[in-house]
Design an enzyme around this catalytic site. Structure first.
Site, PDB file in Angstrom:
ATOM      1  CE  LYS A  27    -117.934 -99.282 -44.203  1.00  0.00           C
ATOM      2  NZ  LYS A  27    -117.739 -98.061 -44.953  1.00  0.00           N
ATOM      3  N   GLY A 108    -117.618 -93.630 -49.548  1.00  0.00           N
ATOM      4  CA  GLY A 108    -116.652 -92.527 -49.543  1.00  0.00           C
ATOM      5  C   GLY A 108    -115.222 -93.025 -49.644  1.00  0.00           C
ATOM      6  NE  ARG A 136    -119.523 -88.919 -47.064  1.00  0.00           N
ATOM      7  CZ  ARG A 136    -119.006 -90.063 -46.619  1.00  0.00           C
ATOM      8  NH1 ARG A 136    -119.473 -91.214 -47.094  1.00  0.00           N
ATOM      9  NH2 ARG A 136    -118.057 -90.058 -45.723  1.00  0.00           N
ATOM     10  CB  SER A 180    -109.881 -87.313 -43.707  1.00  0.00           C
ATOM     11  OG  SER A 180    -110.289 -88.268 -44.670  1.00  0.00           O
ATOM     12  CD  GLN A 182    -113.257 -91.883 -46.432  1.00  0.00           C
ATOM     13  OE1 GLN A 182    -113.629 -90.814 -46.907  1.00  0.00           O
ATOM     14  NE2 GLN A 182    -114.097 -92.796 -46.006  1.00  0.00           N
ATOM     15  CG  ASP A 343    -116.767 -94.844 -39.196  1.00  0.00           C
ATOM     16  OD1 ASP A 343    -117.072 -93.683 -39.537  1.00  0.00           O
ATOM     17  OD2 ASP A 343    -115.968 -95.549 -39.832  1.00  0.00           O
ATOM     18  CE  LYS A 370    -117.164 -89.614 -41.012  1.00  0.00           C
ATOM     19  NZ  LYS A 370    -115.947 -90.020 -41.697  1.00  0.00           N
ATOM     20  NE  ARG A 374    -123.026 -92.084 -40.043  1.00  0.00           N
ATOM     21  CZ  ARG A 374    -122.014 -92.802 -40.503  1.00  0.00           C
ATOM     22  NH1 ARG A 374    -120.819 -92.684 -39.940  1.00  0.00           N
ATOM     23  NH2 ARG A 374    -122.173 -93.644 -41.498  1.00  0.00           N
ATOM     24  NE  ARG A 415    -120.099 -96.927 -39.721  1.00  0.00           N
ATOM     25  CZ  ARG A 415    -119.662 -98.168 -39.919  1.00  0.00           C
ATOM     26  NH1 ARG A 415    -120.160 -99.181 -39.256  1.00  0.00           N
ATOM     27  NH2 ARG A 415    -118.686 -98.407 -40.778  1.00  0.00           N
TER      28      ARG A 415
END
Ligand code: S3P
Length: 458
Positions: A27, A108, A136, A180, A182, A343, A370, A374, A415
């Site tokens: 992904k 995200g 988020r 991060s 991202q 993850d 997340k 989580r 997840r």
């Protein structure tokens, strides 16, 4: 969607797990390959096996921003979907020309990476998401983009985000507060159109797909470890940089493989082969941790050169064979060991729940922001199944408990759903009923089918 969800209830201990499967395309790599394809000059075919909802969100969002992306479904059940991306690169290799509103749904990575792309575009772009994504944090990406000169508005720190393009972006040095990929990726993408060298310091080593892919497409991008910060990294981007389109077959997703790596390790009668999986070293934290605990995981790389000109581009790929571990010992993970398995932590928790002794995870507060919180979602689910879990602000302590039947609230988090399915099949908890089995399709639309292939029919 899976189309087979109704058949998966309830999830019960499997008598044995055997077989060989191919995972959906990675992904993280897929998001980037599609975006960079749309930014590059020339056409490219990005082949992605079983793209999940998040990847399709990127395709949809790019189309909303004006990209042309055609789609050919493979004929065989495991053939990849070929996305034909028509690159529209200009001098900066980036072009968002439309005023548009793009739906990033649950993803995200789609929202944060596209924020970087839109910052160097020309139109006004709104990025929105579903209820989970809209909770988020988005200032972490808006702040560095604003420092570069972009006009970015969040909604009280969250989505929707509005980005007004057509502004020159400045090359500068950034020190990210969170490790991060991202955020780093968004800044690197924006930096492609800035004039000069951008330096991005991150406090931990995150996945390096952005750097690998951009370099492979011809951009002046590098990454080294940060001599001034233990575990930190320094990414450099020389702009303006042009991207040259190249076709890519996205390797299998190690984060999806993780379900079967843990299931086979924990189940007493298992032997599973996972073919064509991405083996990027920044993603192998779960394999390292399980081996340290006593897991039997064989890694057979197919090629390892980051610059090799192959179908899977700059990413190493290989096959994994995982067999039952004879016993697992407890482990403590913290600091720079967290990012390479961020993850996979819900699945690792399942393995921790079968180990001798008490295992601990610390320094993983990111898990609270997340797709769900989580730490809380997982602790509640495992506890319902009889596992001893002590929750901390930034992690947990886990030890064995009686395996009890559990009704699990996934909070729509793929997840968590997969981790609890694995816990049930491996007998770590009793029979499990998931409130939302469909949510696995966010990253792994063929999860229930693969489960049946491997014998985890419940
Ligand atoms: C991702 C980075 C990670 C990871 C997410 C995908 C990416 O998030 O948890 O699933 O593709 O860059 P952060 O970058 O927020 O750590």
């Amino acid at each position: 969607m899976t189309g087979t969800v109704a058949a998966v209830h309830p999830l019960a201990r499997a008598s044995r797990l055997r077989g060989s499967i191919r995972l959906p395309g990675d992904k993280s790599i897929a998001h980037r390959a599609l975006m960079f394809g749309a930014m590059a000059s020339g056409d490219a075919i990005i082949s992605i096996r079983h793209p999940g909802h998040d990847v399709l969100s990127t395709v949809g969002a790019l189309r909303a921003l004006g990209a042309f992306i055609g789609e050919d479904q493979g004929v065989g059940p495991d053939d990849p979907t070929s996305f034909r991306v028509a690159g529209r690169g200009d001098h900066a290799g980036v072009r968002v020309t439309r005023d548009a509103s793009a739906d990033c749904a649950n993803s995200g990575s789609t929202m944060r990476l596209l924020a970087g792309l839109a910052a160097s575009g020309r139109g006004e772009v709104e990025l929105r998401g579903d209820a989970s994504l809209s909770r988020r944090p988005m200032e972490r990406v808006a702040t560095p983009l604003r420092r570069m000169g972009a006009a970015v508005e969040t909604t009280h720190g969250h989505a929707p985000i509005v980005i007004r393009g057509n502004r020159p972006l400045a090359a500068m040095e950034h020190r990210l507060e969170v490790a991060s990929a991202q955020v780093l990726g968004a800044v690197a993408i924006a930096a492609l159109s800035a004039d000069g060298q951008t330096v991005i310091r991150a406090p931990g080593a995150t996945r390096d797909h952005t750097e690998r892919l951009l370099r492979w497409l011809g951009a002046g991008v590098g990454r080294v470890t940060d001599p001034s910060c233990p575990a930190g990294t320094v990414t450099t981007v020389r702009g303006p940089s042009m991207l040259a389109a190249r076709s890519l077959e996205v390797p299998g997703d190690i984060s999806s493989a993780a379900a079967w790596i843990v299931a086979a390790t924990v189940h007493p009668d298992a032997d599973i082969e996972l073919l064509g999986v991405g083996l990027n070293p920044t993603r192998l934290g779960l394999v390292d941790a399980l081996r340290e605990m006593g897991g039997d995981i064989e890694v057979r790389p197919r090629h390892t050169s980051p610059d090799e000109d192959t179908d899977s581009g700059p990413e190493p790929v290989g096959d994994l064979r995982v067999r039952s571990a004879s016993r697992l010992s407890a482990i403590t993970l913290q600091g720079d060991r967290i990012a390479p398995l961020i993850d996979e932590l819900p699945l690792l928790a399942v393995a921790m729940a079968t180990a001798d002794g008490t295992s601990e995870v610390r320094g993983a507060a990111e898990l609270r922001v997340k797709e769900s919180d989580r730490i809380a979602t997982l602790a509640a689910a495992l506890r319902a199944g009889g596992v001893r879990v002590e929750e901390a602000a930034d992690g947990w302590r886990i030890g064995r408990g009686p395996a009890l039947p559990a009704s699990v609230l996934t909070a729509g988090d793929h997840r968590i759903a997969m981790a609890m399915a694995v816990a049930a099949w491996a007998g770590v908890v009793g029979d499990v009923a998931l409130d939302d089995p469909d949510c696995v399709a966010i990253s792994y639309p063929t999860f229930w089918r693969d489960a049946a292939v491997l014998g985890a029919t419940g």
